[in-house]
Design a protein around this motif. Structure first.
Motif, PDB file in Angstrom:
ATOM      1  N   VAL A 100       3.705  10.696  -6.410  1.00 34.00           N
ATOM      2  CA  VAL A 100       4.650  11.172  -7.427  1.00 34.00           C
ATOM      3  C   VAL A 100       3.907  11.524  -8.712  1.00 34.00           C
ATOM      4  CG1 VAL A 100       6.582  10.493  -8.894  1.00 34.00           C
ATOM      5  CG2 VAL A 100       6.607   9.931  -6.458  1.00 34.00           C
ATOM      6  N   ARG A 101       2.960  10.670  -9.096  1.00 31.40           N
ATOM      7  CA  ARG A 101       2.197  10.941 -10.323  1.00 31.40           C
ATOM      8  C   ARG A 101       1.392  12.236 -10.198  1.00 31.40           C
ATOM      9  NH1 ARG A 101      -2.939   7.365 -11.949  1.00 31.40           N
ATOM     10  NH2 ARG A 101      -3.721   8.657 -10.243  1.00 31.40           N
ATOM     11  N   THR A 102       0.730  12.420  -9.055  1.00 25.94           N
ATOM     12  CA  THR A 102      -0.064  13.636  -8.852  1.00 25.94           C
ATOM     13  C   THR A 102       0.816  14.874  -8.857  1.00 25.94           C
ATOM     14  OG1 THR A 102      -1.726  12.438  -7.566  1.00 25.94           O
ATOM     15  CG2 THR A 102      -1.633  14.814  -7.268  1.00 25.94           C
ATOM     16  N   ALA A 103       1.955  14.813  -8.153  1.00 28.92           N
ATOM     17  CA  ALA A 103       2.857  15.956  -8.105  1.00 28.92           C
ATOM     18  C   ALA A 103       3.414  16.278  -9.492  1.00 28.92           C
ATOM     19  CB  ALA A 103       3.996  15.680  -7.127  1.00 28.92           C
ATOM     20  N   ARG A 104       3.772  15.256 -10.242  1.00 24.67           N
ATOM     21  CA  ARG A 104       4.308  15.486 -11.589  1.00 24.67           C
ATOM     22  C   ARG A 104       3.238  16.063 -12.502  1.00 24.67           C
ATOM     23  NH1 ARG A 104       7.698  10.567 -13.985  1.00 24.67           N
ATOM     24  NH2 ARG A 104       7.891  12.164 -15.605  1.00 24.67           N
ATOM     25  N   ARG A 105       2.001  15.593 -12.376  1.00 21.75           N
ATOM     26  CA  ARG A 105       0.923  16.131 -13.212  1.00 21.75           C
ATOM     27  C   ARG A 105       0.674  17.601 -12.910  1.00 21.75           C
ATOM     28  NH1 ARG A 105      -2.991  13.162 -11.552  1.00 21.75           N
ATOM     29  NH2 ARG A 105      -4.090  14.704 -10.303  1.00 21.75           N
ATOM     30  N   HIS A 106       0.643  17.936 -11.619  1.00 22.79           N
ATOM     31  CA  HIS A 106       0.445  19.342 -11.261  1.00 22.79           C
ATOM     32  C   HIS A 106       1.597  20.209 -11.770  1.00 22.79           C
ATOM     33  CE1 HIS A 106      -2.357  18.173  -7.676  1.00 22.79           C
ATOM     34  NE2 HIS A 106      -2.965  18.142  -8.835  1.00 22.79           N
ATOM     35  N   HIS A 107       2.824  19.703 -11.596  1.00 24.17           N
ATOM     36  CA  HIS A 107       3.983  20.465 -12.056  1.00 24.17           C
ATOM     37  C   HIS A 107       3.939  20.668 -13.563  1.00 24.17           C
ATOM     38  CE1 HIS A 107       8.101  21.913 -12.271  1.00 24.17           C
ATOM     39  NE2 HIS A 107       8.352  21.006 -13.208  1.00 24.17           N
TER      40      HIS A 107
ATOM     41  N   LEU B 220      -3.348  19.785  -1.372  1.00 18.62           N
ATOM     42  CA  LEU B 220      -3.497  18.940  -0.190  1.00 18.62           C
ATOM     43  C   LEU B 220      -4.661  17.975  -0.357  1.00 18.62           C
ATOM     44  CD1 LEU B 220      -2.985  18.134   2.774  1.00 18.62           C
ATOM     45  CD2 LEU B 220      -4.385  20.085   3.454  1.00 18.62           C
ATOM     46  N   ALA B 221      -5.783  18.466  -0.869  1.00 20.22           N
ATOM     47  CA  ALA B 221      -6.949  17.604  -1.067  1.00 20.22           C
ATOM     48  C   ALA B 221      -6.656  16.501  -2.067  1.00 20.22           C
ATOM     49  CB  ALA B 221      -8.135  18.440  -1.538  1.00 20.22           C
ATOM     50  N   GLU B 222      -5.912  16.819  -3.132  1.00 21.08           N
ATOM     51  CA  GLU B 222      -5.569  15.805  -4.128  1.00 21.08           C
ATOM     52  C   GLU B 222      -4.713  14.702  -3.520  1.00 21.08           C
ATOM     53  OE1 GLU B 222      -6.222  15.394  -7.465  1.00 21.08           O
ATOM     54  OE2 GLU B 222      -7.723  16.991  -7.368  1.00 21.08           O
ATOM     55  N   HIS B 223      -3.700  15.091  -2.755  1.00 22.33           N
ATOM     56  CA  HIS B 223      -2.809  14.092  -2.160  1.00 22.33           C
ATOM     57  C   HIS B 223      -3.520  13.286  -1.071  1.00 22.33           C
ATOM     58  CE1 HIS B 223       0.913  14.932  -4.252  1.00 22.33           C
ATOM     59  NE2 HIS B 223       0.715  16.222  -4.091  1.00 22.33           N
ATOM     60  N   ALA B 224      -4.378  13.941  -0.283  1.00 25.23           N
ATOM     61  CA  ALA B 224      -5.127  13.214   0.745  1.00 25.23           C
ATOM     62  C   ALA B 224      -6.055  12.188   0.118  1.00 25.23           C
ATOM     63  CB  ALA B 224      -5.926  14.199   1.600  1.00 25.23           C
ATOM     64  N   ALA B 225      -6.652  12.542  -1.012  1.00 23.09           N
ATOM     65  CA  ALA B 225      -7.531  11.603  -1.709  1.00 23.09           C
ATOM     66  C   ALA B 225      -6.750  10.409  -2.236  1.00 23.09           C
ATOM     67  CB  ALA B 225      -8.245  12.308  -2.861  1.00 23.09           C
ATOM     68  N   ASP B 226      -5.494  10.614  -2.595  1.00 24.79           N
ATOM     69  CA  ASP B 226      -4.648   9.495  -3.032  1.00 24.79           C
ATOM     70  C   ASP B 226      -4.316   8.558  -1.867  1.00 24.79           C
ATOM     71  OD1 ASP B 226      -4.593  10.342  -5.650  1.00 24.79           O
ATOM     72  OD2 ASP B 226      -2.699  11.411  -5.463  1.00 24.79           O
ATOM     73  N   ILE B 227      -4.200   9.133  -0.669  1.00 23.47           N
ATOM     74  CA  ILE B 227      -3.778   8.342   0.486  1.00 23.47           C
ATOM     75  C   ILE B 227      -4.905   7.459   1.019  1.00 23.47           C
ATOM     76  CG2 ILE B 227      -3.072   8.525   2.917  1.00 23.47           C
ATOM     77  CD1 ILE B 227      -1.450  10.999   2.090  1.00 23.47           C
TER      78      ILE B 227
ATOM     79  N   ALA C  19       0.827  -1.210   0.000  1.00 22.03           N
ATOM     80  CA  ALA C  19       0.000   0.000   0.000  1.00 22.03           C
ATOM     81  C   ALA C  19       0.857   1.255   0.000  1.00 22.03           C
ATOM     82  CB  ALA C  19      -0.930  -0.009   1.215  1.00 22.03           C
ATOM     83  N   LEU C  20       1.928   1.258   0.800  1.00 21.92           N
ATOM     84  CA  LEU C  20       2.819   2.415   0.837  1.00 21.92           C
ATOM     85  C   LEU C  20       3.501   2.628  -0.507  1.00 21.92           C
ATOM     86  CD1 LEU C  20       4.458   2.024   4.358  1.00 21.92           C
ATOM     87  CD2 LEU C  20       2.917   3.850   3.612  1.00 21.92           C
ATOM     88  N   ALA C  21       3.901   1.538  -1.158  1.00 20.02           N
ATOM     89  CA  ALA C  21       4.524   1.667  -2.484  1.00 20.02           C
ATOM     90  C   ALA C  21       3.535   2.253  -3.490  1.00 20.02           C
ATOM     91  CB  ALA C  21       5.022   0.303  -2.956  1.00 20.02           C
ATOM     92  N   ALA C  22       2.280   1.795  -3.427  1.00 18.85           N
ATOM     93  CA  ALA C  22       1.265   2.323  -4.339  1.00 18.85           C
ATOM     94  C   ALA C  22       0.976   3.788  -4.059  1.00 18.85           C
ATOM     95  CB  ALA C  22      -0.020   1.498  -4.216  1.00 18.85           C
ATOM     96  N   LEU C  23       0.897   4.155  -2.775  1.00 18.41           N
ATOM     97  CA  LEU C  23       0.638   5.541  -2.411  1.00 18.41           C
ATOM     98  C   LEU C  23       1.786   6.447  -2.834  1.00 18.41           C
ATOM     99  CD1 LEU C  23      -0.958   5.172   1.141  1.00 18.41           C
ATOM    100  CD2 LEU C  23      -2.088   5.508  -1.054  1.00 18.41           C
TER     101      LEU C  23
END
Length: 329
Positions: free
Chosen positions: A100-107, A198-205, A91-95
């Protein structure tokens, strides 16, 4: 380690409570409540997964030998720890991959949006519409109606930028333009893009936290609406600006903008316009108290359970070291 499971289960109860509480608060308080709840619950879930993985890691022979732990005692004390640790590690590996995917997409989205803007403003707005020095205004020579707040790059000292098209300015009257720009300026001043990230990353977690993204986006728009209404001194003008901006933008949609670039004409516009046509919102304490207490209890319990699980793992390590010493003697 029973306490370690509580932070993984509590978001299913706390997230609906946070949404209900936010509906009874002023927009700014609602946004902070949703973002704060998401941060606490996501942090607790991450810590729990980490503790579960660590508990299983202790039962690996090299780790047990390195820490002078009694492997037979650990195995007898927590026979199911390796299985739970394997699931938690996956689960931690998937999160991590999702983060990383979310951060790269936003960037990528923000970089693309910045690269599409001219180095200098293509048009100059009227003097009374100019923004403060820390918020630059770019007017694009585009007949499509669009306006959004593009966050700057803090590590480069680059200020945020309000981007508006000529088509949007022509669709609004002078006072409505002022309200629109005040709305976008409020997004930059309040750093609303950080709330959205923050909301995007929390939703991923945690899956239960996905239900907080849409309400948070709405309350951030309402927060900016109220700031704009206070700045121009007319709630009706602000409501008209939001409604006309949305109608103009729908006639000729612009290309997709970054998710972190908030815009006045997005979200549930009729609901926002209706709220602006009412007096300034205030919290109803009689409605707040039971829900607020329940949410506070969930957040406190999640934090306390995380601390208890951490202390429990520490006690387990000490006990395993003590038993290992007895075996050697």
């Amino acid at each position: 380690m029973i306490a370690v499971w509580a932070p993984l289960l509590l978001p299913f109860l706390a997230a609906p409570l946070a949404r209900r509480l936010a509906d009874a608060l002023s927009p700014r308080a609602a946004a902070w409540t949703l973002a704060g709840s998401a941060a606490v619950l996501a942090g607790g879930a991450l810590c729990s997964l980490g503790l579960l993985a660590a508990a299983g890691l202790l039962q690996l022979p090299p780790v047990a030998a390195l820490g002078h732990l009694s492997l037979p005692w650990l195995t007898a004390a927590a026979p199911s720890a390796p299985l739970a640790a394997a699931v938690a590690a996956l689960a931690l590996a998937a999160l991590t991959a999702l983060a990383v995917r979310t951060a790269r997409r936003h960037h990528h989205d923000l970089r693309t949006a910045r690269a599409a803007l001219p180095a200098e403003d293509t048009r100059r707005p009227p003097r009374h519409l100019l923004t403060p020095p820390d918020h630059r205004l770019t007017v694009l020579d585009d007949e499509r109606a669009d306006a959004f707040a593009l966050p700057g790059r803090l590590h480069r000292g680059e200020p945020g930028r309000i981007v508006v098209t000529a088509g949007m300015l022509r669709a609004l009257s002078g006072p409505e333009r002022a309200a629109l720009l005040a709305h976008e300026r409020a997004h930059l001043t309040g750093r609303h893009h950080l709330f959205l990230a923050l909301a995007e990353h929390a939703a991923d977690i945690h899956p239960a936290l996905r239900q907080l993204r849409t309400p948070l986006g709405y309350h951030l728009e309402r927060w900016a609406d109220e700031v704009a209404a206070a700045r121009v001194g007319d709630r009706t003008v602000t409501a008209r600006a939001v409604g006309r901006a949305a109608l103009a933008a729908n006639r000729a949609p612009s290309p997709a903008r970054p998710k972190l670039a908030a815009a006045a004409h997005t979200g549930p516009v009729p609901r926002r316009v209706a709220a602006l046509l009412q007096p300034r919102p205030t919290a109803t304490r009689t409605r707040l108290r039971p829900v607020a207490l329940a949410l506070a209890a969930c957040l406190a319990l999640s934090t306390a359970a995380t601390l208890e699980a951490t202390a429990d793992l520490h006690r387990t390590v000490e006990a395993a070291q003590h038993n290992d010493g007895h075996v050697e003697r």
